[in-house]
Structures are given as C-alpha cells and as structure tokens.
Design an enzyme around this catalytic site. Structure first.
Site, mmCIF file in Angstrom:
data_model
loop_
_atom_site.group_PDB
_atom_site.id
_atom_site.type_symbol
_atom_site.label_atom_id
_atom_site.label_comp_id
_atom_site.label_asym_id
_atom_site.label_seq_id
_atom_site.Cartn_x
_atom_site.Cartn_y
_atom_site.Cartn_z
ATOM 1 N N ARG A 66 -10.197 2.403 10.123
ATOM 2 C CA ARG A 66 -9.305 3.554 9.961
ATOM 3 C C ARG A 66 -9.171 3.920 8.490
ATOM 4 O O ARG A 66 -8.646 3.150 7.696
ATOM 5 C CB ARG A 66 -7.934 3.162 10.515
ATOM 6 C CG ARG A 66 -6.847 4.174 10.278
ATOM 7 C CD ARG A 66 -5.497 3.585 10.650
ATOM 8 N NE ARG A 66 -4.455 4.575 10.503
ATOM 9 C CZ ARG A 66 -3.171 4.287 10.380
ATOM 10 N NH1 ARG A 66 -2.772 3.045 10.394
ATOM 11 N NH2 ARG A 66 -2.291 5.248 10.250
ATOM 12 N N ASN B 210 -1.411 1.482 15.302
ATOM 13 C CA ASN B 210 -2.682 1.836 14.651
ATOM 14 C C ASN B 210 -3.187 0.806 13.642
ATOM 15 O O ASN B 210 -4.293 0.940 13.126
ATOM 16 C CB ASN B 210 -2.598 3.225 13.985
ATOM 17 C CG ASN B 210 -2.272 4.300 15.001
ATOM 18 O OD1 ASN B 210 -2.977 4.425 16.013
ATOM 19 N ND2 ASN B 210 -1.215 5.057 14.785
ATOM 20 N N TYR C 91 -6.611 2.734 3.466
ATOM 21 C CA TYR C 91 -6.092 1.458 3.980
ATOM 22 C C TYR C 91 -6.990 0.255 3.692
ATOM 23 O O TYR C 91 -6.643 -0.868 4.063
ATOM 24 C CB TYR C 91 -5.844 1.586 5.494
ATOM 25 C CG TYR C 91 -4.818 2.648 5.837
ATOM 26 C CD1 TYR C 91 -3.519 2.552 5.338
ATOM 27 C CD2 TYR C 91 -5.141 3.745 6.629
ATOM 28 C CE1 TYR C 91 -2.570 3.523 5.633
ATOM 29 C CE2 TYR C 91 -4.185 4.720 6.938
ATOM 30 C CZ TYR C 91 -2.905 4.599 6.435
ATOM 31 O OH TYR C 91 -1.964 5.553 6.727
ATOM 32 N N ARG D 38 2.521 9.846 -1.034
ATOM 33 C CA ARG D 38 1.738 10.561 -0.011
ATOM 34 C C ARG D 38 2.538 11.764 0.518
ATOM 35 O O ARG D 38 3.358 12.315 -0.200
ATOM 36 C CB ARG D 38 1.331 9.576 1.098
ATOM 37 C CG ARG D 38 0.363 8.489 0.584
ATOM 38 C CD ARG D 38 -0.083 7.562 1.681
ATOM 39 N NE ARG D 38 -0.833 8.268 2.701
ATOM 40 C CZ ARG D 38 -1.114 7.765 3.923
ATOM 41 N NH1 ARG D 38 -0.708 6.548 4.233
ATOM 42 N NH2 ARG D 38 -1.799 8.460 4.795
ATOM 43 N N GLU E 169 9.311 -5.383 4.072
ATOM 44 C CA GLU E 169 8.532 -4.261 4.616
ATOM 45 C C GLU E 169 7.273 -4.079 3.757
ATOM 46 O O GLU E 169 7.362 -4.043 2.539
ATOM 47 C CB GLU E 169 9.420 -3.006 4.553
ATOM 48 C CG GLU E 169 8.768 -1.739 5.026
ATOM 49 C CD GLU E 169 9.714 -0.524 4.863
ATOM 50 O OE1 GLU E 169 10.950 -0.703 4.731
ATOM 51 O OE2 GLU E 169 9.191 0.599 4.829
ATOM 52 N N HIS F 266 3.544 -1.929 3.176
ATOM 53 C CA HIS F 266 2.626 -0.815 3.468
ATOM 54 C C HIS F 266 1.386 -0.988 2.618
ATOM 55 O O HIS F 266 1.498 -1.242 1.417
ATOM 56 C CB HIS F 266 3.275 0.536 3.152
ATOM 57 C CG HIS F 266 4.521 0.748 3.940
ATOM 58 N ND1 HIS F 266 4.491 1.091 5.267
ATOM 59 C CD2 HIS F 266 5.826 0.613 3.604
ATOM 60 C CE1 HIS F 266 5.738 1.159 5.710
ATOM 61 N NE2 HIS F 266 6.564 0.865 4.729
ATOM 62 N N ASN G 20 4.878 -4.420 8.809
ATOM 63 C CA ASN G 20 4.329 -3.104 8.484
ATOM 64 C C ASN G 20 4.517 -2.278 9.759
ATOM 65 O O ASN G 20 3.760 -2.432 10.715
ATOM 66 C CB ASN G 20 2.850 -3.200 8.106
ATOM 67 C CG ASN G 20 2.289 -1.823 7.736
ATOM 68 O OD1 ASN G 20 2.924 -0.789 7.988
ATOM 69 N ND2 ASN G 20 1.110 -1.801 7.143
ATOM 70 N N ALA H 100 3.601 4.143 11.373
ATOM 71 C CA ALA H 100 4.352 5.408 11.339
ATOM 72 C C ALA H 100 5.791 5.262 11.831
ATOM 73 O O ALA H 100 6.638 6.108 11.530
ATOM 74 C CB ALA H 100 3.611 6.460 12.163
HETATM 75 C C1 DQA Z 1 1.301 2.525 6.623
HETATM 76 C C2 DQA Z 1 1.805 3.884 6.129
HETATM 77 C C3 DQA Z 1 2.337 4.710 7.281
HETATM 78 O O1 DQA Z 1 2.786 5.977 6.820
HETATM 79 C C4 DQA Z 1 1.246 4.936 8.301
HETATM 80 O O2 DQA Z 1 1.762 5.665 9.400
HETATM 81 C C5 DQA Z 1 0.593 3.678 8.730
HETATM 82 C C6 DQA Z 1 0.292 2.653 7.738
HETATM 83 C C7 DQA Z 1 0.639 1.709 5.486
HETATM 84 O O3 DQA Z 1 0.400 0.525 5.697
HETATM 85 O O4 DQA Z 1 0.315 2.269 4.432
HETATM 86 O O5 DQA Z 1 0.234 3.516 9.901
HETATM 87 O O6 DQA Z 1 2.422 1.772 7.079
#
Ligand code: DQA
Length: 150
Positions: A18, A11, A23, A107, A98, A100, A74, A77
């Site tokens: 999105r 995604n 984001y 969240r 990692e 995000h 990243n 999910a």
């Molecule tokens: C994410 C956070 C995840 O929980 C979510 O499923 C995403 C994006 C972020 O960049 O904040 O797809 O990795």
C-alpha cells in the site's frame, strides 16, 4: 512479565504493497517480527493484533484490559473519527502510545486531527516502521517507571 498489546487498524494488513512512498515497503509481519525481537531484549511480552473492523479492535482492548500493561496502536483512518475507539482506550485506562507511519500532521487537512491523541500518552508520527520500536521503548520505560517526565 509485563504485557504490551500492539494494535493495528484498517488497511494496515496491506503494508508493503500500500503506497510504499507514504508507508514504506515493510510488511506488517516484518514490523511485528522486529517488535517481537525488541520485546525479547526488553523482557516484555507482546501480542499483536490487526483488524479492519472498529468493533474487533474495541473488543480486543476490552478482552485484554486485565492482562496488558500498555497498548501501542496505529488506528489507521479510525484515528480521525472513531470516538468509540477513543472511549475504549479511555475506559480501560491502560497507558497507550499512538503510532503513525506517515506524518499525519503534514498531510491532508482531515488527517491532521486525531480523536485518539487526547487519551494517548504520546503520538509518534512520520518515523515509518521505526515509530513502533520507539513506541515500545518509550512505553516500556513508562511502565517500568523509568521516565521521570511522564
Ligand atoms: C496512518 C495514517 C492514517 O491517516 C491512515 O488512514 C492510515 C495509516 C499511518 O500510519 O500513517 O491508514 O495511521
């Protein structure tokens, strides 16, 4: 020249459209362009890869394991449940940061747990697109041995 692989999971190809409140409005293309610019300044090579498929991300990690010195990921999910992706990172033993965009720790309950983080050098969350740039700088310092604390 050292090489860093930048991986984005499911995604994240939809960034920009999105849920911009969570984001941001920057597209993945724009984020990758900024990363390429920073990489050029630092003198490292980057390769960016996005997939909506767990296995493709794992295949990419396996393919690049002899050629790359660091990974920025990243996992989308997959962060919250992909032991396979976690094991791939552990198996290749490449320093991984990692990232995000959102602050997963503030969240929904199920998002607060990352199954990836125990094999990552560091987790950068909640800094929006800048998180990727911070990750690149920190990974670069780590790889070049400039960060004594690591
Ligand atoms: C994410 C956070 C995840 O929980 C979510 O499923 C995403 C994006 C972020 O960049 O904040 O797809 O990795």
């Amino acid at each position: 020249m050292k090489k860093i692989l930048v991986l984005n999971g499911p995604n994240l190809n939809l960034l920009g459209e999105r849920d911009p409140f969570l984001y941001g409005s920057k597209t993945l293309d724009a984020i990758e362009r900024d990363l390429a610019e920073l990489a050029m300044k630092l003198g490292v090579e980057i390769e960016c890869f996005q997939s909506n498929h767990e296995g493709s991300l794992i295949d990419k990690i396996h393919e690049e394991r002899k050629y790359c010195h660091g990974i920025i990921i990243n996992p989308g999910a997959l962060t919250h449940y992909s032991y396979a992706l976690r094991d791939a990172i552990e198996a290749v033993g490449i320093p991984t940061v990692e990232v995000h965009l959102s602050d997963i720790f503030s969240r929904e309950e199920w998002r607060r747990k990352s199954v990836i983080s125990d094999v990552a050098l560091k987790v950068i969350a909640g800094k929006g697109p800048d998180g990727y740039l911070i990750a690149l700088e920190e990974l670069y310092d780590y790889i070049e041995g400039k960060n004594a604390q690591d």
